[in-house]
Design an enzyme around this catalytic site. Structure first.
Site, short mmCIF file in Angstrom:
data_model
loop_
_atom_site.label_atom_id
_atom_site.label_comp_id
_atom_site.label_asym_id
_atom_site.label_seq_id
_atom_site.Cartn_x
_atom_site.Cartn_y
_atom_site.Cartn_z
N ASP A 115 -2.81 10.22 -8.54
CA ASP A 115 -2.36 8.90 -8.09
C ASP A 115 -2.90 8.68 -6.67
O ASP A 115 -2.74 9.55 -5.82
CB ASP A 115 -0.82 8.86 -8.10
CG ASP A 115 -0.27 7.45 -7.95
OD1 ASP A 115 -0.68 6.74 -7.01
OD2 ASP A 115 0.55 7.06 -8.79
N GLN A 168 7.27 -1.33 -12.96
CA GLN A 168 5.90 -1.06 -13.43
C GLN A 168 4.94 -2.03 -12.75
O GLN A 168 5.21 -3.23 -12.67
CB GLN A 168 5.81 -1.22 -14.96
CG GLN A 168 4.45 -0.83 -15.54
CD GLN A 168 4.39 -0.93 -17.07
OE1 GLN A 168 5.37 -1.35 -17.71
NE2 GLN A 168 3.27 -0.55 -17.64
N HIS A 207 1.52 4.80 -18.55
CA HIS A 207 1.19 6.02 -17.81
C HIS A 207 2.45 6.80 -17.49
O HIS A 207 3.48 6.22 -17.16
CB HIS A 207 0.42 5.71 -16.51
CG HIS A 207 1.07 4.67 -15.67
ND1 HIS A 207 0.97 3.33 -15.95
CD2 HIS A 207 1.84 4.75 -14.57
CE1 HIS A 207 1.65 2.64 -15.05
NE2 HIS A 207 2.20 3.48 -14.20
N HIS A 253 4.14 9.45 -14.91
CA HIS A 253 4.01 10.05 -13.58
C HIS A 253 4.52 11.49 -13.64
O HIS A 253 5.59 11.74 -14.21
CB HIS A 253 4.92 9.32 -12.57
CG HIS A 253 4.60 7.88 -12.34
ND1 HIS A 253 3.90 7.43 -11.24
CD2 HIS A 253 4.88 6.76 -13.05
CE1 HIS A 253 3.79 6.11 -11.28
NE2 HIS A 253 4.38 5.69 -12.38
P1 5GP Z 1 3.66 2.00 -11.96
O1 5GP Z 1 4.18 1.21 -10.82
O2 5GP Z 1 2.94 1.06 -12.89
O3 5GP Z 1 4.64 2.87 -12.65
O4 5GP Z 1 2.63 3.02 -11.36
C1 5GP Z 1 1.32 2.66 -11.03
C2 5GP Z 1 0.78 3.78 -10.18
O5 5GP Z 1 -0.61 3.64 -10.14
C3 5GP Z 1 1.30 3.79 -8.75
O6 5GP Z 1 1.93 5.03 -8.47
C4 5GP Z 1 0.03 3.58 -7.91
O7 5GP Z 1 0.04 4.35 -6.74
C5 5GP Z 1 -1.07 4.01 -8.87
N1 5GP Z 1 -2.34 3.34 -8.68
C6 5GP Z 1 -2.53 2.00 -8.44
N2 5GP Z 1 -3.86 1.73 -8.35
C7 5GP Z 1 -4.50 2.90 -8.57
C8 5GP Z 1 -5.89 3.26 -8.59
O8 5GP Z 1 -6.78 2.45 -8.41
N3 5GP Z 1 -6.18 4.56 -8.83
C9 5GP Z 1 -5.21 5.50 -9.03
N4 5GP Z 1 -5.61 6.76 -9.25
N5 5GP Z 1 -3.89 5.21 -9.00
C10 5GP Z 1 -3.54 3.92 -8.78
#
Ligand code: 5GP
Length: 142
Positions: A36, A99, A105, A107
């Site tokens: 991440d 999200q 995804h 974590h």
């Molecule tokens: P969510 O909020 O959808 O559960 O988690 C999305 C995750 O994706 C976040 O923890 C954020 O830091 C990560 N993330 C966002 N953009 C990118 C990216 O361009 N590359 C990577 N490796 N992680 C990302």
């Protein structure tokens, strides 16, 4: 309300297509695990299926199984590399739940719940991410 229509331009679709770089930890025919970029703790890894699923409701059993199997590999590597037992497994469904990227995804975060940093807040140092990815990759290959 989150739409369950898959957006082919979401950031993880681009990572899966190789269109933008990622620090990969593990890959097989059904999943990819990578660092991440805005980790909530050092060693925060994301596991994504190679399936166009917005959230858990769209993940088919074969990909759900593959995600879990990859998660086990990654988690064991995190335990080894970070010499800690506690790994938070988290997954958010829908904008209301927090999200922000609408490709399913999981974590995996080497932390306890009260140690978790802010969600997707601060970019990590690229070299550190590369080093961590290499250490985890090597532990999985062991
Ligand atoms: P969510 O909020 O959808 O559960 O988690 C999305 C995750 O994706 C976040 O923890 C954020 O830091 C990560 N993330 C966002 N953009 C990118 C990216 O361009 N590359 C990577 N490796 N992680 C990302």
């Amino acid at each position: 309300m989150t739409t369950l229509t898959y957006d082919d331009n979401n950031i993880f679709a681009k990572i899966l297509a190789g269109a933008i770089p990622s620090h990969n930890v593990y890959e097989d025919d059904k999943t990819l695990a990578f660092m991440d970029v805005m980790p909530q703790a050092k060693g925060h890894v994301l596991v994504v299926p190679k399936q166009k699923a917005v959230d858990l409701s769209q993940l088919t059993p074969d990909y759900a199984q593959a995600v879990l199997m990859t998660a086990q590999k990654v988690m064991q590597a995190q335990r080894q590399v970070f010499e800690r037992e506690g790994i938070v497994q988290m997954q958010l469904n829908g904008a209301q739940a927090g999200q922000t990227v609408f490709h399913y995804h999981m974590h995996l975060i080497p932390a306890s719940l009260h140690e978790l940093g802010k969600h997707g807040a601060q970019l990590a140092d690229r070299d550190e991410l590369a080093n961590l990815a290499n250490a985890l990759k090597a532990a999985i290959a062991d």
